[in-house]
Design a protein around this motif. Sequence first.
Motif, PDB file in Angstrom:
ATOM      1  N   UNK A 160       0.716  -1.237   0.061  1.00 32.44           N
ATOM      2  CA  UNK A 160       0.070   0.229  -0.092  1.00 32.44           C
ATOM      3  C   UNK A 160       0.786   1.244   0.159  1.00 32.44           C
ATOM      4  N   UNK A 161       1.738   1.212   0.782  1.00 32.05           N
ATOM      5  CA  UNK A 161       2.758   2.397   0.913  1.00 32.05           C
ATOM      6  C   UNK A 161       3.522   2.710  -0.546  1.00 32.05           C
ATOM      7  N   UNK A 162       3.869   1.432  -1.125  1.00 32.45           N
ATOM      8  CA  UNK A 162       4.560   1.523  -2.498  1.00 32.45           C
ATOM      9  C   UNK A 162       3.564   2.254  -3.439  1.00 32.45           C
ATOM     10  N   UNK A 163       2.362   1.688  -3.425  1.00 28.50           N
ATOM     11  CA  UNK A 163       1.334   2.403  -4.332  1.00 28.50           C
ATOM     12  C   UNK A 163       1.009   3.872  -4.000  1.00 28.50           C
ATOM     13  N   UNK A 164       1.153   4.265  -2.686  1.00 31.19           N
ATOM     14  CA  UNK A 164       0.972   5.680  -2.367  1.00 31.19           C
ATOM     15  C   UNK A 164       1.954   6.590  -3.507  1.00 31.19           C
ATOM     16  N   UNK A 165       3.223   6.016  -3.495  1.00 26.89           N
ATOM     17  CA  UNK A 165       4.241   6.857  -4.461  1.00 26.89           C
ATOM     18  C   UNK A 165       4.123   6.569  -5.868  1.00 26.89           C
ATOM     19  N   UNK A 208       2.100   4.662  -9.056  1.00 26.94           N
ATOM     20  CA  UNK A 208       0.492   3.890  -9.389  1.00 26.94           C
ATOM     21  C   UNK A 208       0.642   2.332  -9.735  1.00 26.94           C
ATOM     22  N   UNK A 209       1.866   2.016 -10.303  1.00 27.24           N
ATOM     23  CA  UNK A 209       2.007   0.784 -10.778  1.00 27.24           C
ATOM     24  C   UNK A 209       3.364   0.432 -11.169  1.00 27.24           C
ATOM     25  N   UNK A 210       3.738  -0.628 -11.587  1.00 24.47           N
ATOM     26  CA  UNK A 210       5.093  -1.293 -11.888  1.00 24.47           C
ATOM     27  C   UNK A 210       5.441  -0.359 -12.941  1.00 24.47           C
ATOM     28  N   UNK A 211       4.962  -0.129 -13.905  1.00 21.53           N
ATOM     29  CA  UNK A 211       5.322   0.567 -15.043  1.00 21.53           C
ATOM     30  C   UNK A 211       5.982   1.983 -14.697  1.00 21.53           C
ATOM     31  N   UNK A 212       5.189   2.805 -13.841  1.00 20.97           N
ATOM     32  CA  UNK A 212       5.315   4.019 -13.422  1.00 20.97           C
ATOM     33  C   UNK A 212       6.901   3.902 -12.663  1.00 20.97           C
ATOM     34  N   UNK A 213       6.965   3.025 -11.693  1.00 24.31           N
ATOM     35  CA  UNK A 213       8.082   2.893 -10.902  1.00 24.31           C
ATOM     36  C   UNK A 213       9.345   2.494 -11.406  1.00 24.31           C
ATOM     37  N   UNK A 214       9.390   1.704 -12.600  1.00 25.86           N
ATOM     38  CA  UNK A 214      10.426   1.374 -13.437  1.00 25.86           C
ATOM     39  C   UNK A 214      10.874   2.309 -14.260  1.00 25.86           C
ATOM     40  N   UNK A 215       9.741   3.180 -14.918  1.00 26.79           N
ATOM     41  CA  UNK A 215      10.174   4.152 -15.737  1.00 26.79           C
ATOM     42  C   UNK A 215      10.896   5.247 -14.934  1.00 26.79           C
ATOM     43  N   UNK A 216      10.551   5.601 -13.830  1.00 27.41           N
ATOM     44  CA  UNK A 216      10.911   6.413 -12.946  1.00 27.41           C
ATOM     45  C   UNK A 216      12.563   6.034 -12.638  1.00 27.41           C
ATOM     46  N   UNK A 217      12.867   4.810 -12.417  1.00 29.03           N
ATOM     47  CA  UNK A 217      14.177   4.305 -11.927  1.00 29.03           C
ATOM     48  C   UNK A 217      14.906   4.276 -13.265  1.00 29.03           C
ATOM     49  N   UNK A 218      14.642   3.793 -14.484  1.00 31.05           N
ATOM     50  CA  UNK A 218      15.430   3.854 -15.613  1.00 31.05           C
ATOM     51  C   UNK A 218      15.815   5.489 -16.081  1.00 31.05           C
ATOM     52  N   UNK A 219      14.746   6.053 -15.777  1.00 33.41           N
ATOM     53  CA  UNK A 219      14.877   7.585 -16.217  1.00 33.41           C
ATOM     54  C   UNK A 219      16.091   8.369 -15.285  1.00 33.41           C
ATOM     55  N   UNK A 220      15.949   7.908 -14.164  1.00 27.67           N
ATOM     56  CA  UNK A 220      16.785   8.588 -13.160  1.00 27.67           C
ATOM     57  C   UNK A 220      18.198   8.017 -13.390  1.00 27.67           C
ATOM     58  N   UNK A 221      18.345   6.601 -13.332  1.00 22.09           N
ATOM     59  CA  UNK A 221      19.705   5.954 -14.034  1.00 22.09           C
ATOM     60  C   UNK A 221      20.491   6.839 -15.189  1.00 22.09           C
TER      61      UNK A 221
END
Length: 179
Positions: free
Chosen positions: A32-37, A39-52
């Motif tokens: 639930x906390x992860x979903x707070x930041x 929305x989904x796995x795609x958004x999180x992965x996109x964030x990670x790859x973009x930052x790297x």
Amino acid sequence: MIAESAQQALQELGYANTSLRDIAAKADLSLGMLHYYFEDKAELITYCVSAYKADFTALVENALQGVSDREAVIARFADALAESIYQDAATHRLWYDIRNQALFDPAFRTSVMEIEETLIQVVSRAWCLAGRDADAFSALHYSVVDGVFRYLMQRQMAGESRDQQALSAEIRSVLDSLF
């Protein structure tokens, strides 16, 4: 912290084999906390790859600072790419995984296109610093550099490890022909 934990899980398991539960467990968070930041796995992965990839681009740009002759540009560019393969192959593997997923999942397409455009600009800058005409540059020149980078990174991860200097020498030989 979440992005770093996600990146670790993704490096270990790859996109297809990593769930949000895996990432939450790595980050020591509830789902639930992860979903707070995110929305989904795609958004999180996109964030990670973009930052790297922003960090990677900065590494290459810094390597090209203050050089203007062809040999120095090729040497510094090759050294930066080799260093990144040697130090961060697992993270680059994630980039190629996401780039391939973008062929199937529209959630990744815009981010992948934006990241790739930035990478094209970096190669274009090196091309121009090496004394080549900007009008003669094509995204296909980028694809050659990307192909060499991916091939060497894949071989490195497959157990055909070479030291950083050997990787740089291989990249240099291609850049010397291309530039």
